[in-house]
Design a protein around this motif. Structure first.
Motif, mmCIF file in Angstrom:
data_model
loop_
_atom_site.group_PDB
_atom_site.id
_atom_site.type_symbol
_atom_site.label_atom_id
_atom_site.label_comp_id
_atom_site.label_asym_id
_atom_site.label_seq_id
_atom_site.Cartn_x
_atom_site.Cartn_y
_atom_site.Cartn_z
ATOM 1 N N VAL A 17 0.838 -1.031 0.101
ATOM 2 C CA VAL A 17 0.693 0.018 0.286
ATOM 3 C C VAL A 17 0.803 1.470 -0.055
ATOM 4 N N GLY A 18 2.195 0.488 -0.370
ATOM 5 C CA GLY A 18 3.270 2.881 -0.496
ATOM 6 C C GLY A 18 4.961 1.994 0.195
ATOM 7 N N ILE A 19 4.911 2.739 -1.201
ATOM 8 C CA ILE A 19 7.272 2.558 -1.260
ATOM 9 C C ILE A 19 7.132 4.012 -1.196
ATOM 10 N N ALA A 20 8.190 4.557 -0.737
ATOM 11 C CA ALA A 20 9.186 5.709 -0.689
ATOM 12 C C ALA A 20 10.277 5.515 -1.270
ATOM 13 N N ALA A 21 11.300 6.537 -2.366
ATOM 14 C CA ALA A 21 12.749 6.577 -3.233
ATOM 15 C C ALA A 21 13.042 5.959 -2.135
#
Lengths: 175, 174
Positions: free
Chosen positions: A51-55
């Protein structure tokens, strides 16, 4: 977003040191930033139930995150797919404990205390400023991803070691 | 009444708590602080017991032998007089450490804490996916700043390739 073939980037796994470094403020939304954002969207889509990812998780130390809880059963409130640049929590209230997993700690889940309601400010890909107020699971996902921009993992947030759980049964003792 | 300390450990199975506490109950003992948990496949119990006068540590150890033998437990009972703590336990902090597992993480950190007269009141560790996580509840002595302790722990943790955070354990006010 572009319709070119998806680029699935390798997700870094702890103890990769890049996961513990603070990410840099994005000064302007250029082609590089748009390309990283698209890779985040594609990489997230390639992981089931993500549901989410960060660089920083794809090795890019820029303050860019993607969150989309719209198809998750736990989500009561959803703003759909959020691609956020320089997200910053401006207000938060309440707290709740919830079990979180992380692509960068693939064999662990942990109980983590998060604010129940947050308001954040961010910049969108179209360079417009955006305010998001949300609660519950979407607020939790956003706080988790913003933590990645500061090099903070769920292991830094767990209240005690007893709140950390192996995702698969430990094979250390041959069980 | 007087206080005894009991430790027991053995391969986990249903009935260990019932087996041990049945003997304690029948001898007129009352439980005070207890900690019981599963470590891998071993169930471990630590308890402080208020025992009736006339029941010595060795009497209780002897009474527990049939249970120990039936459940394959290793049980030790000792005197625990003066186990109440003074009022000086102030300034609680939590130290969390995690990183790729290797021997010596707990020793290296606890050795530094001991040299700074920092008291450890609780330590729980877990291994999962090759990542070793340790959380310690500690008490800082008078005269030791949290920032000073943090500055001492950071290079030691970095040398071992583990992450360390020190945060206050003051409760949230609700």
């Amino acid at each position: 977003m572009s319709s070119s073939a998806p680029v699935i980037r390798k997700v870094l796994v702890y103890p990769d040191p890049r996961l513990k470094q603070p990410a840099a403020h994005v000064e302007r939304v250029d082609d590089t930033v748009r390309s990283v954002a698209q890779d985040l969207v594609d990489t997230m889509a390639a992981h089931n139930r993500c549901v989410g990812i960060a660089a920083p998780q794809i090795g890019v130390l820029l303050r860019i995150i993607v969150v989309d809880v719209s198809s998750h059963p736990k989500a009561e409130e959803s703003h759909g797919r959020l691609v956020l640049i320089n997200p910053r929590i401006s207000d938060s209230e309440g707290s709740a404990i919830g079990r979180e997993g992380c692509l960068s700690l693939p064999e662990i889940t942990a109980n983590v205390k998060r604010a129940e309601r947050i308001t954040l400010k961010a910049v969108c890909l179209d360079q417009k400023n955006l305010d998001v107020s949300t609660s519950g699971f979407e607020a939790r996902a956003l706080q988790h991803e913003i933590d990645h921009l500061d090099g903070i993992l769920i292991l830094d947030r767990a209240a005690s070691a007893a709140e950390i759980f192996p995702r698969v049964k430990s094979t250390k003792k041959g069980q | 009444m007087h206080e005894l300390a009991l430790t027991a450990i053995g391969k986990d199975r249903p009935g260990i708590v019932a087996g041990v506490t049945k003997v304690l109950f029948e001898l007129g003992c009352n439980l005070s602080d207890c900690s019981m948990t599963l470590l891998g496949g071993q169930f471990a119990m630590i308890m402080l017991i208020e025992a009736p006068d006339g029941l010595s540590a060795s009497d209780l150890q002897h009474s527990l032998e049939p249970t120990a033998s039936r459940m394959a437990l290793s049980i030790t009972v000792t005197d625990a007089t003066d186990s109440t703590r003074g009022p000086e336990h102030l300034r609680p902090y939590v130290i969390s450490l995690y990183g790729s597992d290797h021997p010596g993480i707990v020793y290296t950190i606890s050795n530094e804490l001991a040299s700074q007269h920092v008291n450890i009141t609780d330590l729980v560790s877990r291994i999962a996916g090759g990542i070793y996580t340790v959380m310690l509840d500690v008490e800082l002595p008078p005269g030791l700043d949290a920032s000073t302790l943090d500055a001492r722990l950071r290079p030691i943790a970095a040398e071992m390739g583990v992450e360390v955070t020190l945060r206050t354990a003051e409760p949230d006010e609700l």
